[in-house]
Design a protein around this motif. Sequence first.
Motif, PDB file in Angstrom:
ATOM      1  N   PRO A 169       0.795  -1.236   0.000  1.00 25.24           N
ATOM      2  CA  PRO A 169       0.000   0.000   0.000  1.00 25.24           C
ATOM      3  C   PRO A 169       0.827   1.286   0.000  1.00 25.24           C
ATOM      4  O   PRO A 169       0.257   2.370   0.046  1.00 25.24           O
ATOM      5  N   MET A 170       2.148   1.152  -0.077  1.00 21.14           N
ATOM      6  CA  MET A 170       2.926   2.375  -0.295  1.00 21.14           C
ATOM      7  C   MET A 170       2.590   2.929  -1.687  1.00 21.14           C
ATOM      8  O   MET A 170       2.577   4.129  -1.913  1.00 21.14           O
ATOM      9  N   HIS A 171       2.324   2.030  -2.615  1.00 17.64           N
ATOM     10  CA  HIS A 171       1.948   2.450  -3.964  1.00 17.64           C
ATOM     11  C   HIS A 171       0.420   2.566  -4.015  1.00 17.64           C
ATOM     12  O   HIS A 171      -0.280   1.576  -3.866  1.00 17.64           O
ATOM     13  N   GLN A 172      -0.063   3.776  -4.183  1.00 18.33           N
ATOM     14  CA  GLN A 172      -1.498   4.016  -3.965  1.00 18.33           C
ATOM     15  C   GLN A 172      -2.235   4.510  -5.198  1.00 18.33           C
ATOM     16  O   GLN A 172      -3.430   4.765  -5.137  1.00 18.33           O
ATOM     17  N   GLY A 173      -1.544   4.674  -6.308  1.00 19.00           N
ATOM     18  CA  GLY A 173      -2.224   5.234  -7.468  1.00 19.00           C
ATOM     19  C   GLY A 173      -2.812   6.593  -7.121  1.00 19.00           C
ATOM     20  O   GLY A 173      -3.969   6.864  -7.424  1.00 19.00           O
ATOM     21  N   ARG A 174      -2.018   7.419  -6.465  1.00 25.54           N
ATOM     22  CA  ARG A 174      -2.484   8.758  -6.076  1.00 25.54           C
ATOM     23  C   ARG A 174      -2.013   9.746  -7.136  1.00 25.54           C
ATOM     24  O   ARG A 174      -0.815   9.886  -7.377  1.00 25.54           O
ATOM     25  N   LEU A 175      -2.986  10.417  -7.757  1.00 29.52           N
ATOM     26  CA  LEU A 175      -2.692  11.247  -8.927  1.00 29.52           C
ATOM     27  C   LEU A 175      -3.455  12.567  -8.830  1.00 29.52           C
ATOM     28  O   LEU A 175      -4.424  12.667  -8.067  1.00 29.52           O
ATOM     29  N   PRO A 176      -3.047  13.562  -9.620  1.00 29.80           N
ATOM     30  CA  PRO A 176      -3.791  14.821  -9.594  1.00 29.80           C
ATOM     31  C   PRO A 176      -5.272  14.605  -9.926  1.00 29.80           C
ATOM     32  O   PRO A 176      -5.626  13.725 -10.723  1.00 29.80           O
ATOM     33  N   HIS A 177      -6.108  15.421  -9.308  1.00 28.93           N
ATOM     34  CA  HIS A 177      -7.560  15.372  -9.432  1.00 28.93           C
ATOM     35  C   HIS A 177      -8.022  15.195 -10.883  1.00 28.93           C
ATOM     36  O   HIS A 177      -8.901  14.400 -11.195  1.00 28.93           O
ATOM     37  N   ARG A 178      -7.376  15.970 -11.804  1.00 32.75           N
ATOM     38  CA  ARG A 178      -7.883  16.017 -13.181  1.00 32.75           C
ATOM     39  C   ARG A 178      -7.846  14.641 -13.864  1.00 32.75           C
ATOM     40  O   ARG A 178      -8.596  14.391 -14.802  1.00 32.75           O
TER      41      ARG A 178
END
Length: 480
Positions: A169-178
């Motif tokens: 879960p360190m890799h979360q696919g967290r990306l800018p809103h757009r």
Amino acid sequence: MHVVMVSSEVAPYSKSGGMGDVVGALSAALVKAGVAVTTVSPRYGSVDDEGLVDTDVVVRARLGTTEQEATLRERVVDGVRHLFVEHGIFADRQGLYGDQNGSFGDNHLRFALLQRAALEAARNLVDDPAPVFHLHDWQAAGLPAYLDHFYRPLGFFRDSPTVLTLHNPMHQGRLPHRFFDDLDLPAHWFSPAGFEWYGDLGLLKCGILHADQLTTVSPGFAWEITRPEGGFGLDALFRGRFADLTGILNGIDTEVWDPTDDPHLPAPFSADDLAGKRLCKSALQDELGLVRDPEAPLMGSVGRLDPQKGTELLLESIPWILDQGAQVAVLGSAAAAHRRFEAELRGLAARFPGRLSVTVGFSEGLAHRIEAGADLFAMPSLFEPCGLNQLYSQRYGTLPIVRRTGGLADSVEEGRTGYTFDAPTGYAFRGAVHRALAQHGTPAQAAIRDRAMRLEVGWSTVVGRYVEVFERAIEARRAG
Ligand code: ADP
């Protein structure tokens, strides 16, 4: 029960780390236990065409601003039906998630396509109208949203539960809103109850909230991720779902990792007859240009060169370890962001010829030969959801020296099946190495080796725990 595994990696077709191994081996073990399994994964450029058969399923999905079409091809091996998603977005790339320039900028689209394809595959190619969707990491974690938006309103998969396994879960696919706009989902999914995560798009976050059950790959790690210091910022979400979170220690593929019958080794060996292991050691010393010395303790290390893996601790400790008369063999590679580890290790290897060997790259064969030929194995990880190499090491009589964290703490016992240390420092790591070296060649260490080699580490004992989680998820879904 029919399980549809949705994963960006399925060994032996695609693998960058433990997740690929786990999905491949768990699928085969489930089939042996009588559960039907279909895997859905991308057909990367590296996946061999051989044996793949066309299906007539065409997957249509809007990705970003364009409509895209993918096809599905299949291959059945050991009763597991493997489906591969065919599209240039996978096939025309070097690397699974990125290349020498870093991560691909369209990974959210690539894995949205994987999830859409998995749902179409389940609708068209799976007999069971209510399969369990088993999702792996952020690359598959958005599937509950597609299920809810595209399928359940039409009556499909109403009783299908989703189970999300957290491999890292360190890799979360967290990306800018757009980037959310590219996902082809209605705006209400971008909310705190969906993908919104502190103003960003959180792909894993959505899965954590919406999967019917969560698992992670060791009991220790299941607890650690609920703590602020171990939850990668997601700890409050994990605490909120603790009743649905199960830690299951990974098994290993005991056919692929079998020292009595391993095609990568120059000689077989077992706990009852270690003569072959001595041959493996001298052959490894020859292969790697190390001084051929049967008495010198040889420490191996295989894996990603990454801060997570404690590469800093290893780097800082290697000169001291060599100074104790030991040899060290390292096999690993780094992502673009951590290339300096490769250069630093190569620099050290140039300073210590014949005593330190560094191989930069990915080699399944050499990984097996290091596991077999070494006496000790270093895993000073800062965190480790499960870790597989310590399990391979134990089976190959190569005693792991691990930091007591996550799955390493669950699988290695100090002085009984390996050596452990606590503080995330080079000093603490060297303390454990010192204990291991002090016991080199002694009956006490032979007893540890014997115990480690006889541990029960196959998937057959693990698979029932996954079936229990699937059953819980099915019940939860039915209960509504
Ligand atoms: P992670 O998934 O965090 O990378 P694991 O220990 O769970 O770590 O699994 C790593 C898997 O990848 C093991 O099977 C290991 O042998 C393999 N592996 C990692 N790096 C290499 C490499 N350079 N060459 C061969 N195998 C590797």
